[in-house]
Design an enzyme around this catalytic site. Structure first.
Site, PDB file in Angstrom:
ATOM      1  N   LYS A 107      39.500 -51.086 -29.248  1.00 39.15           N
ATOM      2  CA  LYS A 107      38.896 -50.006 -30.031  1.00 39.15           C
ATOM      3  C   LYS A 107      37.473 -50.327 -30.473  1.00 39.15           C
ATOM      4  O   LYS A 107      36.767 -49.461 -30.964  1.00 39.15           O
ATOM      5  CB  LYS A 107      39.773 -49.679 -31.228  1.00 39.15           C
TER       6      LYS A 107
HETATM    7  C1  LIG Z   1      45.195 -48.227 -30.359  1.00 41.46           C
HETATM    8  C2  LIG Z   1      45.872 -49.178 -29.474  1.00 41.46           C
HETATM    9  C3  LIG Z   1      46.643 -48.723 -28.405  1.00 41.46           C
HETATM   10  C4  LIG Z   1      46.890 -47.267 -28.144  1.00 41.46           C
HETATM   11  O1  LIG Z   1      45.716 -46.584 -27.770  1.00 41.46           O
HETATM   12  P1  LIG Z   1      45.678 -44.982 -27.844  1.00 41.46           P
HETATM   13  O2  LIG Z   1      44.312 -44.616 -27.421  1.00 41.46           O
HETATM   14  O3  LIG Z   1      45.959 -44.622 -29.268  1.00 41.46           O
HETATM   15  O4  LIG Z   1      46.738 -44.495 -26.934  1.00 41.46           O
HETATM   16  C5  LIG Z   1      47.219 -49.671 -27.569  1.00 41.46           C
HETATM   17  N1  LIG Z   1      47.064 -50.981 -27.792  1.00 41.46           N
HETATM   18  C6  LIG Z   1      46.339 -51.450 -28.826  1.00 41.46           C
HETATM   19  C7  LIG Z   1      46.247 -52.918 -29.035  1.00 41.46           C
HETATM   20  C8  LIG Z   1      45.715 -50.567 -29.686  1.00 41.46           C
HETATM   21  O5  LIG Z   1      45.010 -51.033 -30.708  1.00 41.46           O
END
Ligand SMILES: *Cc1c(COP(=O)(O)O)cnc(C)c1O
Length: 431
Positions: A107
């Site tokens: 993210k």
């Molecule tokens: C946020 C996150 C996800 C899921 O991603 P989305 O875009 O919400 O589907 C998967 N793995 C990790 C480690 C995350 O932080």
């Protein structure tokens, strides 16, 4: 480029307005009016093009003229300034490691891009912007880090008490300054619900200038396309594009990947890898979308019972279920299977998975067992050290904590406790 609301009950906006607002007033999600075509040259020569240039060329049409070229280039350079390596796990399977950013989660890319765009858009504004965000774990840290000390922006993060890992909690509660963490006695869905309610609340909007940093914000959602281009750049067999498995929770990441594919990136098929929160896995079987209460799992960043970006996936496929099914599969796995996968891959391949990546790996294997000739990639979305308990249980061994994390763990948590009670949250915002 203009954006419409998926609820189709409000007007078109440009990238700047979509970024500042976060969500449309009719409560729909912003969606690009046209999906741009990637220039063929970018695909054909991708191995020779720098990540910064790829990112700039991918995002440029979405940003339109709301940010000048040199400023946008500066922003993408700061967004992609860490490694995103594709590692071969075995003959059929590669791992795209998205966890080398500052908070060790994928993210970081979206949060960094969005914070810089928003900071740029509000620089001449006298109002103070409040970014409201609910997190199931990783969003909070990435957003806190991305927005830390960005002028004119205050960030309020809601997280479910006791349901994020110790490292995640430190990452979102120890910065201070313009970052405030609210520790909610409830689940991620409760946090998300309160945030949604605040956005729809006239009293709050009269007083505060609110925006969201969840993946519903286009400035967080769209740059996630970069990963898929970087994956293809490193893919060994350009004549045979990869199947890509994406550990999914709110479905922002996979939706960005599907968008990249629709704009011309070669991808054979997408797989939504889910834990016990399997609304989409079930939807793809039954065509019935039945939101559930989220359940807690080891891959907690995917504990989402009503994924907000699903509507965008429907939009990409013009709500045509057969088209969607041709391009997207989904499998879901239990915590037991997740632990077993971490253990086996560590033993057999000498590769360490985190619980999210493990679900991605399992889903890819499952798809490969049902289909021929489909070498592929799973996204490794978090560093294994963020989930030491699960990983150490699986490998029956300690994992090494990087030095940056050690110092983080000594910092003081600063959070404000809150019941799962909207009134209490509202009073906090208004005081
Ligand atoms: C946020 C996150 C996800 C899921 O991603 P989305 O875009 O919400 O589907 C998967 N793995 C990790 C480690 C995350 O932080």
């Amino acid at each position: 480029m203009k954006y419409y609301s998926t609820n189709k009950a409000s007007g078109l906006v440009d990238f700047k307005e979509a970024t500042i607002k976060g969500q449309a007033i009719d409560k729909g999600l912003f969606f690009p009016e046209k999906i741009p075509h990637i220039e063929k040259d970018l695909i054909d020569n991708i191995e020779k093009i720098s990540n910064e240039e790829i990112a700039l060329r991918v995002i440029r049409p979405y940003v339109g003229n709301t940010i000048a070229e040199d400023k946008l280039y500066e922003i993408v350079c700061e967004t992609v300034n860490f490694q995103i390596p594709l590692k071969r796990v075995n003959e059929e399977i590669s791992s795209l490691e998205l966890y080398h950013g500052p908070t060790l989660a994928f993210k970081d890319v979206g949060a960094r891009f969005m914070s810089r765009c928003l900071g740029h858009f509000v620089q001449d504004d006298t109002r103070k912007v409040t970014v409201l965000v609910a997190t199931s774990g990783d969003t909070g840290g990435a957003v806190a880090n991305g927005f830390y000390e960005v002028e004119g922006i205050e960030v309020i993060i809601l997280y479910p008490s006791g349901k994020v890992s110790p490292v995640q909690e430190k990452q979102l509660t120890t910065l201070g300054k313009n970052i405030k963490a609210l520790e909610v006695n409830g689940t991620f869905d409760d946090c998300q619900q309160m945030v949604k309610q605040a956005f729809a609340d006239a009293d709050i909007n009269n007083k505060l200038f609110l925006t969201s940093a969840n993946s519903i914000n286009v400035a967080r959602w769209l740059p996630q396309q970069f990963y898929y281009f970087f994956a293809y750049k490193q893919w060994h067999d350009k004549n045979n594009p990869p199947v890509i498995s994406v550990p999914s929770g709110n479905f922002g990441n996979i939706c960005a990947g599907i968008l990249a594919m629709q704009s011309g990136l070669p991808v054979k098929h997408f797989i939504a890898a889910c834990n016990a929160n399997d609304v989409i896995t079930k939807y793809l079987v039954s065509e019935k979308y039945l939101p559930q209460k989220s359940v807690a799992t080891l891959s907690n960043a995917m504990d989402v019972g009503n994924p907000s970006n699903f509507v965008r996936i429907l939009e990409i496929f013009h709500h045509q279920f057969p088209e969607l099914k041709k391009k997207l599969s989904s499998f879901s796995f239990t915590d037991e299977e997740t632990i077993k996968a971490i253990k086996e891959v560590y033993k057999k391949e000498n590769y360490l998975l985190d619980p999210h990546g493990a679900v991605g790996y399992l889903a890819l294997k499952e798809y490969q067992s049902q289909n021929n000739n489909c070498n592929g990639i799973f996204l490794e979305t978090a560093h294994p050290v963020k989930f030491p308990e699960a990983v150490e249980t699986a490998i029956e061994n300690k994992i090494k904590i990087p030095d940056e994390l050690k110092s983080l763990m000594y910092r003081n948590k600063q959070s404000i406790l809150l019941d799962n009670n909207y009134q209490q949250f509202k009073e906090f915002l208004l005081k």
